[in-house]
Design a protein around this motif. Structure first.
Motif, PDB file in Angstrom:
ATOM      1  N   ASP A 107      35.781  43.151  30.955  1.00 24.78           N
ATOM      2  CA  ASP A 107      34.524  43.252  31.730  1.00 24.78           C
ATOM      3  C   ASP A 107      33.830  44.249  31.204  1.00 24.78           C
ATOM      4  O   ASP A 107      33.693  45.277  30.593  1.00 24.78           O
ATOM      5  N   LEU A 108      32.401  43.434  31.126  1.00 26.10           N
ATOM      6  CA  LEU A 108      31.366  43.990  30.709  1.00 26.10           C
ATOM      7  C   LEU A 108      30.892  45.490  31.146  1.00 26.10           C
ATOM      8  O   LEU A 108      30.488  46.254  30.243  1.00 26.10           O
ATOM      9  N   LEU A 109      30.857  45.658  32.444  1.00 23.95           N
ATOM     10  CA  LEU A 109      30.542  47.118  32.939  1.00 23.95           C
ATOM     11  C   LEU A 109      31.765  48.202  32.815  1.00 23.95           C
ATOM     12  O   LEU A 109      31.376  49.240  32.342  1.00 23.95           O
ATOM     13  N   SER A 110      32.882  47.851  33.005  1.00 29.09           N
ATOM     14  CA  SER A 110      33.834  49.095  32.805  1.00 29.09           C
ATOM     15  C   SER A 110      34.697  48.837  31.569  1.00 29.09           C
ATOM     16  O   SER A 110      35.180  50.027  31.294  1.00 29.09           O
ATOM     17  N   GLY A 111      34.474  47.664  30.930  1.00 23.08           N
ATOM     18  CA  GLY A 111      35.290  47.639  29.423  1.00 23.08           C
ATOM     19  C   GLY A 111      36.630  47.499  29.713  1.00 23.08           C
ATOM     20  O   GLY A 111      37.496  47.575  28.546  1.00 23.08           O
ATOM     21  N   LYS A 112      37.206  47.296  30.789  1.00 18.06           N
ATOM     22  CA  LYS A 112      38.691  47.267  31.149  1.00 18.06           C
ATOM     23  C   LYS A 112      38.981  45.641  31.079  1.00 18.06           C
ATOM     24  O   LYS A 112      38.250  44.679  31.389  1.00 18.06           O
ATOM     25  N   CYS A 113      40.227  45.274  30.854  1.00 12.82           N
ATOM     26  CA  CYS A 113      40.594  43.817  30.971  1.00 12.82           C
ATOM     27  C   CYS A 113      41.002  43.427  32.443  1.00 12.82           C
ATOM     28  O   CYS A 113      41.524  44.020  33.307  1.00 12.82           O
ATOM     29  N   VAL A 114      40.469  42.401  32.683  1.00 10.52           N
ATOM     30  CA  VAL A 114      40.355  41.773  33.844  1.00 10.52           C
ATOM     31  C   VAL A 114      40.709  40.238  33.875  1.00 10.52           C
ATOM     32  O   VAL A 114      40.692  39.698  32.842  1.00 10.52           O
ATOM     33  N   CYS A 115      41.427  39.757  34.950  1.00 10.03           N
ATOM     34  CA  CYS A 115      41.901  38.563  35.068  1.00 10.03           C
ATOM     35  C   CYS A 115      40.599  37.289  35.002  1.00 10.03           C
ATOM     36  O   CYS A 115      39.607  37.824  35.872  1.00 10.03           O
ATOM     37  N   ASP A 116      40.807  36.280  34.774  1.00  7.52           N
ATOM     38  CA  ASP A 116      39.874  35.118  34.685  1.00  7.52           C
ATOM     39  C   ASP A 116      39.644  34.812  36.262  1.00  7.52           C
ATOM     40  O   ASP A 116      40.453  35.071  37.108  1.00  7.52           O
ATOM     41  N   ASP A 117      38.655  33.886  36.776  1.00 11.04           N
ATOM     42  CA  ASP A 117      38.508  33.803  38.017  1.00 11.04           C
ATOM     43  C   ASP A 117      39.513  32.781  38.625  1.00 11.04           C
ATOM     44  O   ASP A 117      40.136  32.082  37.829  1.00 11.04           O
ATOM     45  N   GLY A 118      39.827  33.041  39.567  1.00  9.71           N
ATOM     46  CA  GLY A 118      41.272  32.116  40.349  1.00  9.71           C
ATOM     47  C   GLY A 118      42.427  33.040  40.051  1.00  9.71           C
ATOM     48  O   GLY A 118      43.387  32.602  40.527  1.00  9.71           O
ATOM     49  N   TYR A 119      42.491  34.169  39.231  1.00  8.29           N
ATOM     50  CA  TYR A 119      43.658  34.815  38.987  1.00  8.29           C
ATOM     51  C   TYR A 119      43.639  36.102  39.526  1.00  8.29           C
ATOM     52  O   TYR A 119      42.575  36.791  39.578  1.00  8.29           O
ATOM     53  N   ILE A 120      44.790  36.899  39.532  1.00  8.67           N
ATOM     54  CA  ILE A 120      44.890  38.259  40.027  1.00  8.67           C
ATOM     55  C   ILE A 120      46.001  38.832  38.854  1.00  8.67           C
ATOM     56  O   ILE A 120      47.081  38.448  38.790  1.00  8.67           O
TER      57      ILE A 120
END
Length: 647
Positions: A107-120
């Motif tokens: 994630d550009l703002l938090s710098g943490k890894c996040v899942c792609d759209d449609g995933y959790i």
């Protein structure tokens, strides 16, 4: 410091089922954007005067190297951009850490890894968006959001582990103990449930099977309910001819009648009393808790919690050796030192075909059914069908009236474990768990621990079929592995050294048993024995009347004399009968060159013991009556002198 690659972003091999065309296209775009960013000017660091530490924007690492890979002496510390699918750990600002799942990006703002759209991320769902708990639950993988929503069970429902008939304080029993936020369920259930259904990922299905096995196949446990639902959707339900083995899924329970399974005659390997065929070759499929296959391993001492000489402990694999191994298990060691449990499936190695020849293409594996004494099914009546083997310890399935009834009653499974020191452990969190010096939660003891108290390996020989040329009496039915678990509250386990013989020692050290039994159906033997016994009783009656007639001719019949004669005849004939039984087993079992007879499982057998007791009692009473009779005999000595001459 670790230098981030200039041209190749950090990647991991993604499972095929999760890599779609749009995802691949986005990755190519992100990789190209990353390379372009790296060619731009480096970002300067931010210096904190209070902490005297340099820091970087999110997604950047501190480095002495510039974008060309050269040490920058003039510019000093610089901030290098990490690959798009990696992040910077707060504890190590010098390294890029790969995201735990290929479907994640930074994630550009938090710098943490996040899942792609449609995933959790499964961890966020299980933690219910409580950020403090995210790192302690789940497997940090991305799951299809729609598939996650299809799971009808809530986190409190699938996150618990239940134990029944738990040993508690003062040796009392608690009917049910529920452990909320159980480690294996909070870590593996959601990922296993979604991926097993969505893509039939074999490791995920095996992980779900392991969670079901931890619940001892409770029909109400969420892992068992979902896995049964998935399995029932598969059309092919008889892989290799075994009902219940559904294609592409773990095989948990037999669906064929237990009579058909336990009396199956497809095992073709012969047995012998010496040589290579005198050892039963058994193999284990070993699985880790997360569902990964550790490998196929020969059975040695994995079923024994006792330690010692491996050669002695493995004597049970020699045909005809009825072994009995017992020892004391330290529960404190089980809680704190034993590793995470493995899950097993047992197989017989069969290298012969039905004609008795070596099998072309190598040996085959035949599955061994498992009978779990603790198995509960509220849909059945009785709810504990396998408990019949505890009520009648020496009963052989399919032998005798009770054995015939039990043969149609037991429920057979495949997967099992030897100990469980993780199902009763709650997940760690920052609110309720004590922190160590490194800031990490200290691992706590499980609420409940479980172990295999008794394990029996039963092997029985087939009857011979006179219509074939092969001697089936040298082949065996499928072996039976009978397991009885015990469970205890960990709070009752003393954490300090205990005095020998004290009650505290009994709570910490428990006896565990492993036995092996080799048997053959002795119905015909007991049928002949019963006929001989009836003949013996007829002989006793005849001899008794003969003795009574002789006494009647000599003098009048007395009850005392009749009692002595009757008891003596019974004792003597029973002793001869016992001698004949013992001699039969000594000659035909000890001196046989090929396998013809096997000893009865009961030790001592109830029939032998009954006759022995009856013979002993009769002989004791006979001797007592003889002593009584002789004590009441009056003896007169008469001095008879010859008449003197002349008188």
């Amino acid at each position: 410091p670790q230098i981030p690659s200039e041209t190749t972003p950090a990647t991991t091999a993604a499972p095929e089922e999760n890599v779609t065309a749009p995802v691949l296209e986005r990755r190519r775009s992100d990789a190209a954007s990353y390379e372009a960013d790296q060619r731009r000017a480096l970002k300067p660091t931010t210096y904190n005067a209070a902490t005297k530490v340099c820091s970087c924007p999110p997604g950047h690492v501190l480095s002495d190297y510039n974008s060309t890979g050269q040490i920058s002496m003039e510019q000093g510390m610089q901030c290098l951009l990490c690959p798009f699918n990696s992040y910077v750990d707060d504890k190590d600002p010098y390294s890029c850490v790969r995201c735990p799942d290929p479907l994640m990006h930074r994630d550009l703002l938090s710098g943490k890894c996040v899942c792609d759209d449609g995933y959790i991320e499964d961890s966020e769902h299980v933690a219910d968006n409580i950020q403090a708990d995210v790192r302690f639950v789940g497997r940090h993988v991305c799951l299809d959001r729609a598939k996650v929503n299809d799971i009808t069970f809530t986190v409190p429902q699938y996150g618990k582990q239940q134990y029944f008939d738990v040993l508690d304080a003062e040796k009392s029993r608690t009917d049910t103990v529920t452990v909320d936020r159980s480690v294996p369920h909070m870590h593996h259930f959601l990922e296993a449930a979604v991926r097993c259904q969505d893509s039939r990922r074999i490791e995920s299905c095996h992980a779900l099977a392991n969670l079901c096995a931890l619940n001892l196949y409770d029909n109400e446990a969420p892992a068992c309910v979902l896995l049964e639902r998935y399995i029932k959707s598969e059309v092919i339900d008889d892989v290799h001819g075994f009902q219940g083995w559904h294609q592409g899924y773990p095989w948990l329970q037999y669906e064929s009648p237990p009579r058909n399974v336990l009396l199956d005659t497809r095992i073709s390997r012969p047995v012998a009393l010496s040589g290579e065929l005198s050892y039963i070759n058994l193999t284990l499929s070993v699985y880790a808790l997360n569902g990964s296959l550790i490998g196929m391993k020969p059975l040695t001492t994995q079923l024994l919690l006792c330690k010692g000489d491996d050669r002695e402990l493995q004597r049970f694999k020699r045909f005809g050796t009825n072994s009995n191994v017992e020892c004391a298990l330290d529960l404190l060691q089980l809680m704190r030192e034993f590793p995470e449990p493995h899950f097993y499936e047992l197989w017989v190695v069969d290298g012969y075909d039905q004609d008795g020849n070596s099998r072309d293409g190598g040996a085959a594996l035949y599955p061994v059914p498992v009978i779990l004494i603790n198995y509960r099914d509220t849909r059945n009546n009785p709810p504990n069908p396998n408990n019949v083997l505890v009520e009648h310890e020496w009963m052989e399935l399919g032998v005798g009236q009770r054995g015939e009834l039990a043969l149609d009653q037991v429920v057979l499974h495949r997967r099992f474990f030897i100990w469980d020191n993780i199902g009763g452990r709650k997940v760690e969190d920052t609110d309720t768990t004590e922190q160590g010096e490194d800031g990490q939660p200290i691992r706590t003891d499980p609420v409940v621990i479980r172990w295999a108290k008794k394990i029996q390996l039963r092997i029985s020989l087939q009857p011979d079929d006179t219509e074939t040329q092969v001697d089936e009496s040298l082949r065996m039915f499928p072996p039976q592995l009978v397991i009885e678990y015990e469970q205890q509250m960990s709070s009752t386990v003393p954490k300090v050294e205990t005095e020998p013989g004290s009650d505290a020692e009994d709570f910490r050290f428990h006896k565990v048993y492993f036995t092996s039994h080799y048997t053959r159906d002795l119905t015909y033997y007991w049928y002949i024995t019963m006929i001989l016994f009836i003949v013996l009783c007829v002989c006793i009656v005849i001899l008794f009347f003969v003795k009574a007639a002789v006494h009647n001719q000599q003098s009048s019949l007395k009850p005392l004399e009749l009692g002595i004669d009757l008891l003596g005849v019974i004792a003597n004939f029973f002793f001869v009968f016992l001698l004949a039984m013992s001699g039969y087993w000594f000659v035909f079992f000890k001196m046989q060159a090929a396998v013809k007879v096997l000893l009865p499982r009961e030790d001592p057998h109830v029939a032998y013991l009954s006759v022995l007791i009856a013979s002993t009692i009769c002989k004791v009473f006979q001797v007592m009556l003889l002593v009584y009779k002789q004590c009441n005999v009056h003896i007169f000595f008469i001095d008879w002198e010859k008449e003197k001459a002349g008188r």
